[in-house]
Motif scaffolding. Structure first.
Motif: not given
Ligand code: GTR
Length: 431
Positions: A59-82
């Protein structure tokens, strides 16, 4: 003499390019296997700090990989809908009595902003209880997917296409069913699955020059006018769209919320994988001919490359991904890890023999190298490290794969494979 002069011009050009005065142009595509560079893939089961990853660490490695893909490939989603709401705006009999058609308006709110999207759903009539559903994102509007005159036209921007009668970026009556060759909702319904689709352009129009439409402006802060360097591009917006459709699907009592299959072809195949990596409600994830930035390994530089994709589609990824053009070995991730992020849920990668631009072998190897993560989590990876023959699927494992004859498309063979694969997993999971 002339030759020398051209050489001098070329050297000046190289110098200007290297100094950043001219945009570097992607070299011509390589289709020669002997020219594929030797490369080492990052190991999904070794954390960034070098620690080997156990099942408990995943689970921790999964989070790390998700952040790496956000940071270096697809970009992060900057917000959450109300908030998000749905309304069934149209319902009727369809497919000559075989299905109920339901059209849903999805309304998404953040601060003073609102975004609207339309979901089209066909549910088989002969069902005893909730049915599984296959969700795909389309490229020319819901009405372009099949010949059903009741399907509502999107009010949003569409790519122009003279052959479909789209000349001012608006949906037209003459574009109904224009993409029928890519979709087979009746086959899906005939096999006992509901079929759902959304239009990618309701979430973000596929154009490089404009960050004012689609979902991106919803979350701008202050005077922001386009996503920040590490924020989401268009593929991440489409992936987000899959999840907003799932938000509705899990509430529809005609559907089984534990049996949602998400599927995407080509650029939508890239989005489907990223959506499946992020959203565990996608029970089965299917990538059809998704290629570079999808299932294909970037490090192989075969067919479409990091350089060429960012040159042609500068809006698809975040603004860091282009930095890896020609230096793919520095990417902290590769696409086998994207596939591994779906684990232990079933994932199916499909290639086509003539779709060399998408690098079929690179797609296969990425699926193969996701295997260790699947096995660590008690599921199964591909059984062999060599491509199977055309139309002989490797579909008995949790990672499935086929390479179909012919080219870049979705054919009945593909649809049937995806449903067989999902059926097998739903039967074994006892849902
Ligand atoms: C191509 C693009 C591919 C793929 C394809 C499609 O032009 O280079 O990455 O996305 O379009 O979506 O049909």
């Amino acid at each position: 003499m002339t030759h020398l002069r051209y050489r001098n011009y070329f050297l000046v050009y190289l110098l200007l390019t290297a100094c950043g005065f001219l945009p570097a142009q992607a070299p011509p595509p390589n289709y020669d296997e002997t020219q594929v560079p030797t490369y080492t893939l990052p190991d999904p089961l070794v954390a960034r700090d070098g620690t080997p990853v156990t099942a408990a660490d995943w689970p921790a490695r999964r989070e790390e990989l998700l952040r790496l893909f956000e940071d270096h490939v697809y970009g992060s989603v900057p917000g959450k809908l109300d908030s998000i709401s749905w309304q069934i705006v149209e319902e009727g009999e369809a497919m000559r009595g075989k299905a109920l058609r339901r059209q849903v308006a999805i309304r998404m709110y953040y601060g003073p902003h609102e975004l609207r999207a339309g979901l089209l759903l066909y549910v088989p009539n002969q069902a005893n209880g909730p049915v599984p559903v296959l969700l795909g994102t389309n490229f020319f509007g819901n009405h372009a997917v099949l010949p059903d005159t009741a399907v509502l036209l999107t009010p949003n921007w569409l790519p122009n296409q003279k052959a479909y009668g789209i000349t001012d970026h608006r949906a037209t009556e003459s574009s109904r069913s224009a993409r029928g060759h890519r979709w087979n909702p009746e086959l899906v319904v005939g096999r006992g699955y509901a079929f759902a689709t959304i239009y990618s352009g309701d979430f973000d129009g596929d154009r490089p020059d404009d960050w004012t439409d689609g979902v991106h402006p919803l979350f701008y802060t202050g005077t922001q006018q386009q996503p920040a360097v590490d924020e989401w591009g268009t593929i991440a917006a489409w992936a987000w769209g899959y999840s907003r459709a799932i938000d509705y699907l899990v509430t529809d009592t005609l559907l089984n919320p534990d049996q949602i299959v998400i599927m995407g072809h080509s650029r939508m195949g890239k989005a489907a994988l990223w959506a499946g990596a992020n959203d565990p409600r996608a029970a089965v994830v299917v990538s059809n001919n998704s290629g570079c930035g999808g299932a294909a390994l970037s490090r192989r530089r075969y067919g479409e490359t990091v350089a060429s994709i960012n040159e042609a589609f500068p809006h698809w990824f975040n603004d860091r991904f282009p930095d890896y053009a020609g230096r793919e070995e520095d990417l902290p991730v590769d696409q086998h890890e994207l596939i591994a992020l779906v684990a232990p849920r079933p994932v199916y990668v499909a290639s086509a023999v003539n779709d060399r631009w998408a690098d079929p072998l690179g797609e296969f190897l990425a699926a193969y190298h996701a295997g260790p993560v699947y096995r660590l989590l008690g599921a199964s990876g591909l059984p062999q490290d060599t491509l199977p023959p055309p139309n002989e699927a490797l579909d008995r494992t949790t990672v499935g794969y086929h390479i179909r004859r012919r080219g870049h498309a979705v054919l009945d063979y593909d649809w049937n494979q995806y449903i067989d694969f999902a059926n097998r997993h739903f039967a074994s999971s006892g849902d």
